[in-house]
Scaffold this active site. Structure first.
Site, mmCIF file in Angstrom:
data_model
loop_
_atom_site.group_PDB
_atom_site.id
_atom_site.type_symbol
_atom_site.label_atom_id
_atom_site.label_comp_id
_atom_site.label_asym_id
_atom_site.label_seq_id
_atom_site.Cartn_x
_atom_site.Cartn_y
_atom_site.Cartn_z
ATOM 1 N N LEU A 247 68.693 20.774 59.998
ATOM 2 C CA LEU A 247 68.428 21.623 58.839
ATOM 3 C C LEU A 247 66.930 21.858 58.750
ATOM 4 O O LEU A 247 66.169 20.968 58.386
ATOM 5 C CB LEU A 247 68.941 20.970 57.549
ATOM 6 C CG LEU A 247 70.378 20.445 57.568
ATOM 7 C CD1 LEU A 247 70.755 19.888 56.201
ATOM 8 C CD2 LEU A 247 71.356 21.527 58.000
ATOM 9 N N CYS B 101 63.715 24.464 60.779
ATOM 10 C CA CYS B 101 63.097 24.575 62.105
ATOM 11 C C CYS B 101 61.674 25.105 61.963
ATOM 12 O O CYS B 101 61.265 26.021 62.668
ATOM 13 C CB CYS B 101 63.938 25.481 63.010
ATOM 14 S SG CYS B 101 63.563 25.309 64.773
ATOM 15 N N THR C 232 57.548 23.532 61.353
ATOM 16 C CA THR C 232 56.644 22.754 62.201
ATOM 17 C C THR C 232 57.309 21.486 62.706
ATOM 18 O O THR C 232 57.308 21.200 63.917
ATOM 19 C CB THR C 232 55.372 22.389 61.420
ATOM 20 O OG1 THR C 232 54.736 23.588 60.987
ATOM 21 C CG2 THR C 232 54.412 21.606 62.293
ATOM 22 N N GLY D 299 60.651 20.601 62.452
ATOM 23 C CA GLY D 299 61.916 20.885 63.120
ATOM 24 C C GLY D 299 61.729 21.380 64.540
ATOM 25 O O GLY D 299 62.471 20.986 65.459
ATOM 26 N N ARG E 30 66.267 29.642 57.238
ATOM 27 C CA ARG E 30 66.307 30.641 56.167
ATOM 28 C C ARG E 30 66.414 32.058 56.729
ATOM 29 O O ARG E 30 67.105 32.909 56.178
ATOM 30 C CB ARG E 30 65.046 30.532 55.300
ATOM 31 C CG ARG E 30 64.986 29.266 54.451
ATOM 32 C CD ARG E 30 63.825 29.341 53.461
ATOM 33 N NE ARG E 30 63.763 28.159 52.626
ATOM 34 C CZ ARG E 30 63.032 27.096 52.914
ATOM 35 N NH1 ARG E 30 62.313 27.075 54.025
ATOM 36 N NH2 ARG E 30 63.015 26.048 52.108
ATOM 37 N N VAL F 215 57.450 8.722 54.873
ATOM 38 C CA VAL F 215 56.183 8.095 54.488
ATOM 39 C C VAL F 215 55.371 7.781 55.740
ATOM 40 O O VAL F 215 55.869 7.120 56.653
ATOM 41 C CB VAL F 215 56.401 6.785 53.692
ATOM 42 C CG1 VAL F 215 55.056 6.155 53.317
ATOM 43 C CG2 VAL F 215 57.226 7.040 52.446
ATOM 44 N N ILE G 15 53.942 6.329 61.739
ATOM 45 C CA ILE G 15 53.650 4.904 61.599
ATOM 46 C C ILE G 15 54.941 4.140 61.310
ATOM 47 O O ILE G 15 55.630 4.445 60.334
ATOM 48 C CB ILE G 15 52.647 4.645 60.450
ATOM 49 C CG1 ILE G 15 51.361 5.439 60.669
ATOM 50 C CG2 ILE G 15 52.332 3.169 60.328
ATOM 51 C CD1 ILE G 15 50.405 5.383 59.496
ATOM 52 N N LYS H 20 55.548 8.938 47.822
ATOM 53 C CA LYS H 20 55.561 7.906 48.865
ATOM 54 C C LYS H 20 55.448 6.507 48.254
ATOM 55 O O LYS H 20 56.081 5.558 48.742
ATOM 56 C CB LYS H 20 54.430 8.163 49.863
ATOM 57 C CG LYS H 20 54.607 9.459 50.633
ATOM 58 C CD LYS H 20 53.361 9.829 51.422
ATOM 59 C CE LYS H 20 53.550 11.129 52.178
ATOM 60 N NZ LYS H 20 52.327 11.572 52.874
#
Length: 441
Positions: free
Chosen positions: A10, A12, A14, A16, A46, A134, A138, A207
């Site tokens: 769901l 596409c 940056t 995706g 979209r 988050v 990392i 976050k």
């Protein structure tokens, strides 16, 4: 190899697009790690006609019917990188209740209504993974959720927004003001055209809610997080911090504590703060993220790396996809949400903190005593006082002085009341700045 694990993607944009590229480039390795190949069943977007360059994917996989894609019988795992609250919440609830595992990077949804997603996952017996929500690539949430599950975490302090960290680092390095540093961040692509979510602390607060929920086994939402941004931080604040051997960072802080009755609580807040240069987070510059965890048995742990960007976030997404695909092949799912502690969230006024207060005062005998009396009336202890000639008094006046006071730890409400009374004193021409102090200065 068994039958492929089929993914519904769901979004596409940056992130995706980088998920698609990594799936293509690492297909053999991913299949070997999982024990089955990964295949994209469809990609919900979209707009179908958008130019997506040389993306290695069959154009026939694109659809604008996200819900229809999710409901397909040949979809095993739903990967959501659209963001926002709706319609993402409805899509993911539908998938989870149907027993389809979900991998999401949607911090806003998790922070606002993670409870609904966790409940849907429990109802459907599905996995809900969100490492990418988050700190990008990392490895942070899974250590909190799994590796440290046998320990007691007491405090989590982090730099979790790359845009604000770049801005504050630039201000520290060059002496620039906030507006100049923001302009540079925008030109370099670190800040969005509308940077409000970053510079006002909304992104970091979301976050912080996720981190606190995992660390303290308690449902914490973004509404529970005290939030302040960095727009009021000035070059004078940065210079003052430097003179004290400190730097200024936008911190998310989640900590255990007790209230006046001795009941265990949690405090969750996001705000700029001075930290000494000796603190591990002080050296985190540019757009990097870092999170400092303090646990009873494990001690102090530091997680550091790139916290945003398409490729780092896609890396975290694929790590989760591998985990949920393995679980699916094994016929198991991960442990459900751990919220057994159900600790109350302490109001910001009860949080224990310290203040750095810069005052422009009348330079005459008795001023320091009068100012100290205000602190005493609110039961706030002064740690240090520095006085010097005014750097910004009223034009044409030579009878002003700068007074910089750092307090000991006190309830935030008492500190705020102290500042409020100082603003009303005739001898105080202005309260130039107020910043919290963290990290044992």
């Amino acid at each position: 190899m068994t039958s492929p694990v089929r993914l519904a993607l769901l979004g596409c944009g940056t992130v995706g697009s980088d998920v698609v590229r990594l799936l293509h480039e690492q297909s053999a390795d991913l299949a070997a790690r999982i024990g089955a190949p990964l295949e994209i069943a469809g990609i919900a977007v979209r707009r179908l006609g958008r130019d997506r360059g040389d993306l290695p994917v069959d154009p026939g996989l694109f659809t604008t019917d996200a819900l229809g894609l999710i409901k397909r019988d040949d979809v095993d795992v739903v990967v959501e990188v659209v963001g926002g609250i709706e319609p993402a919440r409805g899509w993911l609830v539908e998938a989870l209740r149907a027993g389809k595992s979900v991998v999401t990077a949607n911090k806003a949804l998790l922070a606002e209504d993670g409870a609904t997603l966790h409940d849907a996952a429990a109802e459907g017996g599905a996995d809900l993974y969100y490492e990418a929500s988050v700190a990008g690539a990392i490895p942070l949430l899974r250590p909190l959720r799994e590796s440290l599950h046998g320990d007691r975490i007491n405090r989590v302090t982090g730099i979790v927004n790359g845009t604000t960290n770049f801005i504050l680092s630039a201000m520290d390095a060059t002496g620039a003001g906030f507006a100049e540093a923001l302009e540079e961040a925008t030109e370099l692509g670190y800040a969005e055209a509308d940077p409000t979510a970053d510079v006002e602390g909304f992104d970091a607060a979301a976050k912080a809610a996720i981190l606190a929920s995992l660390a303290f086994h308690t449902r914490v939402s973004a509404a529970d997080v005290h939030r302040e941004g960095i727009t009021e931080v000035t070059s004078a604040d940065v210079a003052s911090a430097k003179s004290m051997g400190c730097t200024i960072k936008l911190l998310c802080i989640a900590a255990r504590g007790t209230d006046a009755t001795g009941r265990e609580t949690v405090s969750v807040r996001v705000h700029p703060a001075m930290i000494p240069l000796t603190h591990p987070l002080a050296s985190v510059g540019d757009a990097f993220n870092a999170v400092f965890v303090e646990a009873e048995a494990a001690g102090q742990l530091m997680f550091y790396g790139r916290g945003a960007g398409g490729a780092p976030t896609a890396s975290a997404v694929l790590g989760d996809v591998v985990a949920v695909a393995r679980n699916r092949l094994a016929g198991v799912h991960a442990a459900s949400e751990s919220a057994y502690a159900d600790l109350p969230v302490r109001p910001m006024g009860e949080a224990l903190t310290r203040y750095h207060i810069s005052l422009d005062v009348t330079d005459r005998p008795g001023v320091l005593a009068a100012v100290a009396g205000v602190f005493a009336r609110h039961d706030v202890s002064i740690a240090t006082v520095r006085q010097g000639p005014a750097g910004g008094g009223a034009a044409g006046r030579g009878d002003d002085a700068d007074l910089v006071i750092v307090t000991h730890v006190a309830p935030d409400a008492a500190l705020a009341a102290t500042v409020g009374e100082l603003r009303g004193l005739d001898i105080v021409r202005s309260v130039a700045s107020v910043l919290r102090v963290e990290g044992g200065l």
